[in-house]
Scaffold this active site. Structure first.
Site, PDB file in Angstrom:
ATOM      1  N   PHE A 135       0.860  -1.194   0.000  1.00  0.00           N
ATOM      2  CA  PHE A 135       0.000   0.000   0.000  1.00  0.00           C
ATOM      3  C   PHE A 135       0.889   1.234   0.000  1.00  0.00           C
ATOM      4  O   PHE A 135       1.777   1.368   0.833  1.00  0.00           O
ATOM      5  CB  PHE A 135      -0.926   0.029   1.225  1.00  0.00           C
ATOM      6  CG  PHE A 135      -1.872   1.201   1.198  1.00  0.00           C
ATOM      7  CD1 PHE A 135      -3.051   1.142   0.465  1.00  0.00           C
ATOM      8  CD2 PHE A 135      -1.560   2.388   1.859  1.00  0.00           C
ATOM      9  CE1 PHE A 135      -3.908   2.241   0.391  1.00  0.00           C
ATOM     10  CE2 PHE A 135      -2.415   3.487   1.800  1.00  0.00           C
ATOM     11  CZ  PHE A 135      -3.595   3.411   1.065  1.00  0.00           C
ATOM     12  N   ASP A 220       9.441   2.404   1.349  1.00  0.00           N
ATOM     13  CA  ASP A 220       8.299   3.195   1.821  1.00  0.00           C
ATOM     14  C   ASP A 220       8.208   2.960   3.321  1.00  0.00           C
ATOM     15  O   ASP A 220       7.710   1.928   3.778  1.00  0.00           O
ATOM     16  CB  ASP A 220       7.024   2.743   1.100  1.00  0.00           C
ATOM     17  CG  ASP A 220       5.778   3.465   1.616  1.00  0.00           C
ATOM     18  OD1 ASP A 220       5.845   4.079   2.703  1.00  0.00           O
ATOM     19  OD2 ASP A 220       4.734   3.394   0.942  1.00  0.00           O
ATOM     20  N   LYS A 249       3.183   9.786   8.419  1.00  0.00           N
ATOM     21  CA  LYS A 249       2.574   9.293   9.644  1.00  0.00           C
ATOM     22  C   LYS A 249       3.251   9.765  10.939  1.00  0.00           C
ATOM     23  O   LYS A 249       2.988  10.856  11.419  1.00  0.00           O
ATOM     24  CB  LYS A 249       2.498   7.777   9.588  1.00  0.00           C
ATOM     25  CG  LYS A 249       1.389   7.278   8.640  1.00  0.00           C
ATOM     26  CD  LYS A 249       1.125   5.820   8.832  1.00  0.00           C
ATOM     27  CE  LYS A 249       0.068   5.262   7.884  1.00  0.00           C
ATOM     28  NZ  LYS A 249      -1.303   5.556   8.273  1.00  0.00           N
TER      29      LYS A 249
HETATM   30  N1  PLP Z   1       2.576   4.209   2.453  1.00  0.00           N
HETATM   31  C1  PLP Z   1       2.288   3.381   3.462  1.00  0.00           C
HETATM   32  C2  PLP Z   1       3.215   2.245   3.765  1.00  0.00           C
HETATM   33  C3  PLP Z   1       1.139   3.581   4.233  1.00  0.00           C
HETATM   34  O1  PLP Z   1       0.854   2.739   5.236  1.00  0.00           O
HETATM   35  C4  PLP Z   1       0.293   4.671   3.924  1.00  0.00           C
HETATM   36  C5  PLP Z   1      -0.946   4.902   4.685  1.00  0.00           C
HETATM   37  O2  PLP Z   1      -1.472   4.050   5.322  1.00  0.00           O
HETATM   38  C6  PLP Z   1       0.634   5.507   2.867  1.00  0.00           C
HETATM   39  C7  PLP Z   1       1.780   5.257   2.158  1.00  0.00           C
HETATM   40  C8  PLP Z   1      -0.226   6.674   2.521  1.00  0.00           C
HETATM   41  O3  PLP Z   1      -0.116   7.651   3.498  1.00  0.00           O
HETATM   42  P1  PLP Z   1      -1.172   8.860   3.607  1.00  0.00           P
HETATM   43  O4  PLP Z   1      -2.467   8.264   4.044  1.00  0.00           O
HETATM   44  O5  PLP Z   1      -0.558   9.782   4.624  1.00  0.00           O
HETATM   45  O6  PLP Z   1      -1.256   9.476   2.259  1.00  0.00           O
END
Ligand code: PLP
Length: 387
Positions: A135, A220, A249
């Site tokens: 994700f 990521d 986050k």
């Molecule tokens: N990347 C990862 C690994 C995530 O867990 C998330 C959100 O859960 C995102 C990207 C996207 O982040 P945002 O909701 O701040 O756009």
């Protein structure tokens, strides 16, 4: 039901399935709803509230900052932004930082940076390999990077240039890599996908494969970063060195902020005019991030996260669950007979906030300041609920 909840259902676009609860105050790892009821929080606003609620370090920092200046734009130098960049660089394998406001934006920026880097080198490489079950966000490029079709349905046409490999399967990555591959982007622990950790050998072999093939290696760390796994960055548990790391986050402890940390050579491809963000790294957000990082980097803090994570795993095993994950990022897959969503709902009714993730998994990502006693309290409530 409280009136404003009904109004929420009337006036808000309905893209979230919400619990009919409204938290109005928090202290430490405890949340209080509008009726004064107390809950213990093992979700931390989905792995965001690193220092819990009303932590003096953040509260005072942002209140003081708000009295001075909140936002000026990136047309000017912003001292806390520079300080946060310095802390991130000095504590990672990266050289330079770009700031934005969310995880999706951090990944979007990383995708643009990867493409631009090869464009500047005159190499026709633009494909990015990501993983099944991953994700990466909700923008058009990041839902495409997110292999799961449930996030992509109805949003065609999607941007080109993404390929998917099987998580923890090196041969699958080998098949996906071509002469057009620019980067591999991976979550060290897939968060939304079900708290699935990458295996050590897979990650280290993947890193070597990228090096051999001239492919950038991108982690990521939006969910795993900022101490969540017991190291500042999850990649630091392994013998690997990402070219690009994305963050969001936990970085702002609840104030929206995202970041891309990049190696010098790649970072050089973002020159004035190539990319930007009005709010990215503003005074308020970077003041919060500086406060968070200063706490997380205090002597012993990260070791304690690792220790408390082990304790949480032991407690969850004791009540018959099968925990996996690292530090305070733990998932427990449930048998088919139990629905994770139902368990989370019942937990909430019993004063415990927990999350769920893909694959019928309970997700525990509490504030990193949680104590062992508080972990025991949460698991005791969960035990009642699960039984
Ligand atoms: N990347 C990862 C690994 C995530 O867990 C998330 C959100 O859960 C995102 C990207 C996207 O982040 P945002 O909701 O701040 O756009």
């Amino acid at each position: 039901m409280t009136d404003f909840i009904q109004e929420g259902d009337k006036y808000l676009i309905g893209n979230y399935a919400r619990y009919p609860v409204s938290f109005v105050k928090g202290e430490g790892v405890y949340l209080y709803d509008d009726k004064g009821r107390r809950y213990i929080d093992m979700l931390a606003g989905i792995a965001v509230n690193t220092l819990g609620y009303n932590h003096p370090a953040i509260t005072e920092a942002i209140c003081n900052q708000a009295r001075q200046i909140i936002h000026v734009s990136n047309l000017f130098y912003i001292q806390p932004q520079i300080e946060v960049a310095k802390i991130l660089v000095e504590n990672s394998c990266g050289d330079r930082v770009f700031f934005c406001n969310s995880g999706a934006e951090a990944n979007e920026a990383a995708i643009k940076l990867i493409r631009r880097y090869f464009y500047d080198k005159g190499e026709d490489r633009y494909e990015i390999v990501t993983f099944e079950g991953g994700f990466h966000g909700r923008t058009l490029a990041t839902i495409t990077a997110t292999s799961q079709t449930k996030y992509q349905e109805g949003f065609a046409p999607l941007p080109e240039g993404f390929k998917y490999a099987k998580f923890n399967d090196l041969n699958s990555v080998k098949s996906a890599i071509t002469q057009k591959t620019a980067a591999v982007m991976i979550e060290i622990i897939q968060g939304e996908g079900g708290v699935n950790p990458a295996e050590k050998k897979f990650l280290e072999d993947l890193y070597q494969l990228c090096r051999e093939q001239g492919v950038l290696f991108v982690t990521d760390e939006v969910q795993t970063g900022i101490g969540r796994t017991g190291k500042l960055f999850a990649y630091q548990h392994f013998d690997i060195e990402p070219d690009i790391i994305t963050l969001a986050k936990g970085l702002g402890g609840g104030v929206p902020i995202g970041a891309v940390i990049s190696k010098e050579e790649i970072a050089r491809s973002f020159v004035p005019g190539t990319h930007g963000s009005t709010f990215g790294g503003n005074y308020l957000a970077t003041t919060a991030a500086r406060a968070v990082l200063n706490e997380v980097l205090k002597e012993g803090f990260l070791n304690e996260v690792a220790e408390k994570g082990e304790f949480l795993k032991e407690k969850l095993s004791e009540i018959g669950l099968n925990p996996r994950g690292m530090g305070l990022m733990i998932g427990c897959p449930l048998p088919e007979s139990k629905n994770a969503g139902e368990v989370a709902k019942k937990a909430l009714e019993n004063g415990l906030v927990i999350g769920t993730a893909g694959g019928n998994t309970l997700r525990f990502v509490p504030p990193l300041i949680i104590t062992k006693d508080e972990i025991s309290e949460a698991v005791n409530i969960l035990q009642k609920v699960v039984n």
